[in-house]
Design an enzyme around this catalytic site. Structure first.
Site, PDB file in Angstrom:
ATOM      1  N   GLY A 156       0.247   4.097  -4.540  1.00 49.32           N
ATOM      2  CA  GLY A 156      -0.980   4.762  -4.981  1.00 49.32           C
ATOM      3  C   GLY A 156      -1.823   5.262  -3.828  1.00 49.32           C
ATOM      4  O   GLY A 156      -3.048   5.184  -3.872  1.00 49.32           O
ATOM      5  N   SER A 168      -2.132   8.399  -2.384  1.00 50.19           N
ATOM      6  CA  SER A 168      -2.415   9.829  -2.219  1.00 50.19           C
ATOM      7  C   SER A 168      -3.907  10.124  -2.180  1.00 50.19           C
ATOM      8  O   SER A 168      -4.311  11.240  -1.839  1.00 50.19           O
ATOM      9  CB  SER A 168      -1.761  10.637  -3.349  1.00 50.19           C
ATOM     10  N   ARG A 169      -4.721   9.126  -2.499  1.00 54.25           N
ATOM     11  CA  ARG A 169      -6.178   9.323  -2.447  1.00 54.25           C
ATOM     12  C   ARG A 169      -6.865   7.958  -2.479  1.00 54.25           C
ATOM     13  O   ARG A 169      -6.224   6.918  -2.608  1.00 54.25           O
ATOM     14  CB  ARG A 169      -6.667  10.187  -3.614  1.00 54.25           C
ATOM     15  N   GLY A 170      -8.183   7.951  -2.355  1.00 56.81           N
ATOM     16  CA  GLY A 170      -8.972   6.737  -2.533  1.00 56.81           C
ATOM     17  C   GLY A 170      -8.682   5.645  -1.526  1.00 56.81           C
ATOM     18  O   GLY A 170      -8.477   5.894  -0.337  1.00 56.81           O
ATOM     19  N   LYS A 230       2.391   9.033  -7.221  1.00 59.74           N
ATOM     20  CA  LYS A 230       2.887  10.020  -8.175  1.00 59.74           C
ATOM     21  C   LYS A 230       2.493  11.444  -7.813  1.00 59.74           C
ATOM     22  O   LYS A 230       3.168  12.398  -8.181  1.00 59.74           O
ATOM     23  CB  LYS A 230       2.363   9.697  -9.576  1.00 59.74           C
ATOM     24  N   GLY A 252      -6.075   3.654  -1.183  1.00 58.77           N
ATOM     25  CA  GLY A 252      -4.740   3.718  -0.597  1.00 58.77           C
ATOM     26  C   GLY A 252      -4.660   4.704   0.548  1.00 58.77           C
ATOM     27  O   GLY A 252      -4.048   4.424   1.587  1.00 58.77           O
ATOM     28  N   TYR A 297      -7.501  -4.971 -19.727  1.00 57.96           N
ATOM     29  CA  TYR A 297      -7.554  -4.698 -18.292  1.00 57.96           C
ATOM     30  C   TYR A 297      -7.562  -6.002 -17.497  1.00 57.96           C
ATOM     31  O   TYR A 297      -6.832  -6.158 -16.511  1.00 57.96           O
ATOM     32  CB  TYR A 297      -8.791  -3.865 -17.965  1.00 57.96           C
TER      33      TYR A 297
END
Length: 284
Positions: free
Chosen positions: A22, A24-26, A47, A28, A173
């Site tokens: 995960g 690709s942003r944020g 993804k 991570g 959750y």
């Protein structure tokens, strides 16, 4: 801004391979960049291979950022729900870099709804990404982590707070995130004989990410810290070459304070706002 403890830490990440789901942003992405600055090989496994209409970043843009900072990058499009693809991604990583030293289970899905308002298919989705995805990635990485001299599994999940006010509001959750934590605590004991550290990491406050902006409330961004605080806490864990963190549910601020960091204003998303939102599952 990397703070003082990183300048005095002699454990280099040069030739160390960090596999981040995960990313690709944020959070991570920030972890990938922080490790790249220390000379690591970074696997950006997520993804997002093509640009998203609303969300910035892909595995390819982060890979370019990693390389610009001096690290080596491998961009892999990966859905952690696909066991075969996860296994193949681990094999590609070893082919590219010779091994795996750290797995960061960052990929996660959020759905803050009561059980009665949550479709079972939605639960299946968040469970398959959160709990099952963490299990699948960890299981696939373990044979390679056993060959590392400083192996870590870091899972982004909370301490298991059993207070009633946390058990009530969003059971599906919570079940998936506590599952990630229980899995990691179990791995800490199963892998202790192999010298592999397994710990969880959770933020003291809300973190300014797309999940906060779009899935929760954009106004919370002003009450958040930047992803850098989580990235630097993860780096502190990775640069610990023993099992002292293994089996612990760690909080980003506490990890950094233990390393001598005192200035936390540098992590504010909005420097003008000092009112921060405490993250989920934390009471103090």
């Amino acid at each position: 801004m990397l703070q003082s403890f990183h300048r005095t830490n002699t454990l280099s990440l040069s030739n160390q391979t960090i596999f981040i789901t995960g990313s690709s942003r944020g959070i991570g992405r920030e972890m990938a960049l922080t490790c790249a600055k220390q000379g690591a090989n970074v696997v950006i496994a997520a993804k997002s291979s093509d640009p998203h209409p609303k969300l910035p970043g892909t595995i390819h843009t982060v890979a370019a950022e990693v390389e610009a900072l001096g690290g080596k990058a491998l961009a892999l499009q990966l859905d952690v729900r696909n066991e075969d693809k996860v296994q193949a991604a681990m094999e590609q990583t070893v082919e590219a870099f010779g091994g795996i030293d750290v797995l960061i289970n960052n990929a996660s899905a959020i759905a803050l709804t009561p059980l009665q308002d949550t479709d079972v298919k939605k639960f299946d989705l968040i469970h398959s990404i959160n709990t099952r995805g963490t299990l699948v990635c960890s299981k696939a990485a373990i044979p390679y982590l056993k060959n590392s001299q400083n192996a870590h599994i870091i899972t982004l999940s909370p301490p298991m707070n059993m207070a009633k006010h946390w058990l009530k509001p969003f059971i599906p959750y919570t079940l998936s995130k506590y599952g990630m934590t229980l899995l990691t605590l179990g791995l800490a004991e199963e892998l202790r004989v192999d010298g592999i550290s397994a710990s969880t990491l959770w933020p003291q406050t809300a973190i300014a990410t797309a999940a906060v902006q779009y899935a929760l409330d954009a106004n919370l961004m002003k009450k958040s810290r930047t992803p850098l605080i989580m990235a630097e806490a993860a780096l502190a864990i990775i640069q610990t070459d023993d099992l002292s963190y293994s089996g612990q549910t760690l909080i980003d601020e506490s990890v950094l304070r233990s390393k001598g960091v005192t200035d936390f204003d540098v992590y504010l998303f909005d420097p003008a706002s000092k009112e921060l939102m405490r993250d989920l599952y934390l009471d103090q």
